[in-house]
Design a protein around this motif. Structure first.
Motif, mmCIF file in Angstrom:
data_model
loop_
_atom_site.group_PDB
_atom_site.id
_atom_site.type_symbol
_atom_site.label_atom_id
_atom_site.label_comp_id
_atom_site.label_asym_id
_atom_site.label_seq_id
_atom_site.Cartn_x
_atom_site.Cartn_y
_atom_site.Cartn_z
ATOM 1 N N LEU A 50 0.823 -1.208 0.000
ATOM 2 C CA LEU A 50 0.000 0.000 0.000
ATOM 3 C C LEU A 50 0.856 1.256 0.000
ATOM 4 C CD1 LEU A 50 -2.863 -1.035 2.449
ATOM 5 C CD2 LEU A 50 -3.069 -0.573 0.005
ATOM 6 N N MET A 51 1.992 1.226 0.678
ATOM 7 C CA MET A 51 2.903 2.370 0.652
ATOM 8 C C MET A 51 3.395 2.637 -0.773
ATOM 9 S SD MET A 51 3.423 3.843 3.589
ATOM 10 C CE MET A 51 3.272 3.579 5.341
ATOM 11 N N ARG A 52 3.741 1.565 -1.479
ATOM 12 C CA ARG A 52 4.195 1.733 -2.869
ATOM 13 C C ARG A 52 3.084 2.297 -3.748
ATOM 14 N NH1 ARG A 52 7.337 -3.203 -2.003
ATOM 15 N NH2 ARG A 52 5.561 -4.447 -2.717
ATOM 16 N N VAL A 53 1.862 1.804 -3.528
ATOM 17 C CA VAL A 53 0.727 2.302 -4.310
ATOM 18 C C VAL A 53 0.505 3.789 -4.037
ATOM 19 C CG1 VAL A 53 -1.781 2.179 -4.558
ATOM 20 C CG2 VAL A 53 -0.438 0.079 -4.519
ATOM 21 N N MET A 54 0.580 4.200 -2.759
ATOM 22 C CA MET A 54 0.409 5.616 -2.421
ATOM 23 C C MET A 54 1.471 6.475 -3.109
ATOM 24 S SD MET A 54 -2.267 5.937 -0.493
ATOM 25 C CE MET A 54 -3.332 4.849 0.472
ATOM 26 N N ALA A 55 2.707 5.988 -3.133
ATOM 27 C CA ALA A 55 3.783 6.732 -3.793
ATOM 28 C C ALA A 55 3.519 6.872 -5.288
ATOM 29 C CB ALA A 55 5.124 6.040 -3.548
ATOM 30 N N THR A 58 -4.962 7.980 -12.511
ATOM 31 C CA THR A 58 -4.717 8.213 -11.083
ATOM 32 C C THR A 58 -6.012 8.399 -10.311
ATOM 33 O OG1 THR A 58 -2.603 9.277 -11.611
ATOM 34 C CG2 THR A 58 -3.511 9.681 -9.425
ATOM 35 N N THR A 59 -6.920 9.239 -10.816
ATOM 36 C CA THR A 59 -8.154 9.522 -10.073
ATOM 37 C C THR A 59 -9.074 8.303 -10.026
ATOM 38 O OG1 THR A 59 -9.099 10.487 -12.106
ATOM 39 C CG2 THR A 59 -8.129 12.003 -10.505
ATOM 40 N N THR A 60 -9.086 7.512 -11.079
ATOM 41 C CA THR A 60 -9.905 6.297 -11.065
ATOM 42 C C THR A 60 -9.307 5.251 -10.140
ATOM 43 O OG1 THR A 60 -10.546 6.719 -13.359
ATOM 44 C CG2 THR A 60 -10.964 4.523 -12.508
ATOM 45 N N ALA A 61 -7.985 5.108 -10.177
ATOM 46 C CA ALA A 61 -7.318 4.114 -9.340
ATOM 47 C C ALA A 61 -7.488 4.436 -7.856
ATOM 48 C CB ALA A 61 -5.831 4.045 -9.704
ATOM 49 N N ILE A 62 -7.357 5.706 -7.484
ATOM 50 C CA ILE A 62 -7.427 6.045 -6.061
ATOM 51 C C ILE A 62 -8.857 5.903 -5.539
ATOM 52 C CG2 ILE A 62 -7.799 8.550 -6.311
ATOM 53 C CD1 ILE A 62 -5.797 8.920 -3.986
ATOM 54 N N PHE A 63 -9.849 6.147 -6.404
ATOM 55 C CA PHE A 63 -11.236 5.923 -5.996
ATOM 56 C C PHE A 63 -11.478 4.436 -5.722
ATOM 57 C CE2 PHE A 63 -15.611 4.779 -7.238
ATOM 58 C CZ PHE A 63 -16.311 5.505 -6.283
ATOM 59 N N SER A 64 -10.989 3.598 -6.619
ATOM 60 C CA SER A 64 -11.130 2.155 -6.434
ATOM 61 C C SER A 64 -10.422 1.702 -5.168
ATOM 62 C CB SER A 64 -10.559 1.431 -7.658
ATOM 63 O OG SER A 64 -10.731 0.044 -7.559
ATOM 64 N N LEU A 65 -9.228 2.247 -4.921
ATOM 65 C CA LEU A 65 -8.482 1.914 -3.705
ATOM 66 C C LEU A 65 -9.254 2.337 -2.459
ATOM 67 C CD1 LEU A 65 -5.877 0.934 -2.291
ATOM 68 C CD2 LEU A 65 -4.993 3.268 -2.549
ATOM 69 N N ALA A 66 -9.831 3.539 -2.498
ATOM 70 C CA ALA A 66 -10.569 4.045 -1.336
ATOM 71 C C ALA A 66 -11.736 3.121 -0.986
ATOM 72 C CB ALA A 66 -11.067 5.464 -1.608
ATOM 73 N N LEU A 67 -12.440 2.626 -2.000
ATOM 74 C CA LEU A 67 -13.544 1.708 -1.731
ATOM 75 C C LEU A 67 -13.048 0.389 -1.141
ATOM 76 C CD1 LEU A 67 -15.838 2.184 -4.868
ATOM 77 C CD2 LEU A 67 -16.282 2.949 -2.535
ATOM 78 N N SER A 68 -11.933 -0.121 -1.663
ATOM 79 C CA SER A 68 -11.422 -1.388 -1.141
ATOM 80 C C SER A 68 -10.900 -1.232 0.281
ATOM 81 C CB SER A 68 -10.321 -1.939 -2.054
ATOM 82 O OG SER A 68 -9.162 -1.131 -2.012
ATOM 83 N N LEU A 69 -10.429 -0.044 0.646
ATOM 84 C CA LEU A 69 -9.946 0.191 2.010
ATOM 85 C C LEU A 69 -11.083 0.145 3.030
ATOM 86 C CD1 LEU A 69 -7.252 2.990 1.480
ATOM 87 C CD2 LEU A 69 -6.865 0.592 2.060
ATOM 88 N N VAL A 70 -12.323 0.399 2.583
ATOM 89 C CA VAL A 70 -13.467 0.294 3.493
ATOM 90 C C VAL A 70 -13.542 -1.115 4.072
ATOM 91 C CG1 VAL A 70 -15.990 0.303 3.640
ATOM 92 C CG2 VAL A 70 -14.813 2.132 2.399
#
Length: 387
Positions: A263-268, A301-313
């Motif tokens: 997840l750290m790598r993905v955030m970077a 980037t914006t699509t990927a981070i939205f998908s990530l945010a949902l999976s973090l739930v």
């Protein structure tokens, strides 16, 4: 019987189409005597529903059950899409019910995935987020030709069909054995104190910040590109590309190993995407290549981070009922923030007469979002995000 993954796709088709189909029909709606104020409300009302009622849907999950709420929401969506074109009062009332139905489905999809396929949350989260992005892009491209072939009322009524398909598929989908009882068991053990966990509020800010960036870019990207001397036609194509290009990332990202290091790598990588995308719009000048490349990077980037945010739930919640509560709170905050972003930064552009100032503010907000993401990663439950 319908496979669970097929039902998820058919339900996910409904998450954006009824909203994204309205703006392209503006000219036809004006021609039908509908005021510009009313047309604006057709987009604003669903966003306000997202922000105002997501938390309420989460509260209803332990009381009614996620499966039943999904069926009710799809039924209401099908009826609301069909009747809202009959007259102007129904246009606003029906749009409100469309917004409420989609609000519920936004919250409920991660819940039913966690209830029925907890071992496949990454794959199915990616599946449904990529589905609604593709369907929204296709709908935005086809709605005007369809309205020309028939008329705008018939075109909007056709949006009831995906809701009916989703409802029938969900009815025919075998549910996880014992799921109907798990809601009542979870209700007895659910602790509202979990909303005091820092990870929940960090996730809410993360979701809200990325939503604000996405909806602001979505609203103003054509204007930014035309300010760089691109033609309106080219800017419109770029807007479609921005919406569609991130679909593979939306599908693949939730399936990556979600431990802390990954997840750290993905955030970077997401931070780099924001910097390159927004930075490209800042320095692109009149270079079509640079501006289009920036649009592509920002769309991914914006699509990927939205998908990530949902999976973090699902990572933060750990149980289906908690996912409903936490997902509701997170999405309420996120969409309320998103609803003020376009107008606030549009006003900033009016005051400064410069899109560059707006882009610099967006880059700052993006950096803050990623910083929150790094902090959140450290707060995730150890069993879900172990080193």
């Amino acid at each position: 019987m319908v496979p669970f993954s097929v039902a998820i796709v058919l339900i996910a088709m409904n998450l954006r189409m009824a909203i994204i189909s309205v703006p392209p029909l503006t000219t036809k709606l004006l021609g039908a005597g509908i005021s510009s104020t009313t047309i604006g409300l057709l987009t604003t009302i669903p966003l306000l529903c997202f922000g105002g009622f997501s938390a309420l849907i989460g509260v209803l999950v332990p009381r009614i059950g996620a499966s039943r709420l999904v069926a009710i929401s799809l039924a209401v969506l099908a009826v609301a899409n069909w009747v809202r074109v009959l007259n102007q009062p129904l246009l606003l009332i029906g749009t409100a019910f469309v917004g409420l139905s989609i609000t519920a489905l936004n919250v409920l999809l991660p819940v039913i995935i966690l209830e029925n396929r907890p071992q496949e949350t990454g794959r199915l989260n990616g599946f449904y987020t990529s589905t609604f992005n593709v369907c929204a892009a296709i709908a935005s491209m086809l709605v005007v030709p369809a309205a020309t072939l028939w008329d705008w009322q018939v075109t909007m009524q056709w949006l009831s069909v995906p809701a009916v398909l989703g409802l029938v598929s969900w009815w025919l989908t075998p549910k996880q054995s014992g799921t109907s009882h798990s809601v009542h068991q979870s209700k007895a053990t659910f602790d509202w104190q979990l909303l005091k966990q820092p990870a929940v509020w960090l996730l809410a800010l993360f979701f809200g910040g990325q939503s604000l960036v996405f909806y602001t870019v979505s609203a103003w990207l054509p204007s930014i590109l035309t300010a760089h001397q691109l033609t309106p036609t080219t800017a419109g194509i770029s807007q479609g590309l921005f919406q569609l290009i991130g679909v593979p990332a939306a599908y693949l990202l939730p399936q990556l190993r979600q431990d802390r290091r990954s997840l750290m790598r993905v955030m970077a990588m997401l931070l780099m995407g924001y910097v390159l995308g927004i930075g490209g719009l800042l320095v692109g000048g009149q270079s079509v290549i640079i501006l289009e490349l920036a649009t592509v990077i920002l769309g991914i980037t914006t699509t990927a981070i939205f998908s990530l945010a949902l999976s973090l739930v699902t990572l933060v919640a750990q149980t289906a009922v908690n996912a409903g509560i936490i997902g509701g709170v997170v999405q309420s905050i996120g969409y309320l923030l998103a609803s003020i972003g376009p107008s606030l930064l549009g006003q900033l552009k009016t005051q400064t007469q410069s899109w560059n100032i707006v882009l610099l503010v967006l880059m700052l907000i993006s950096a803050i979002v990623i910083f929150i993401g790094f902090t959140l990663t450290h707060r995730l439950p150890a069993q879900n995000a172990a080193n």
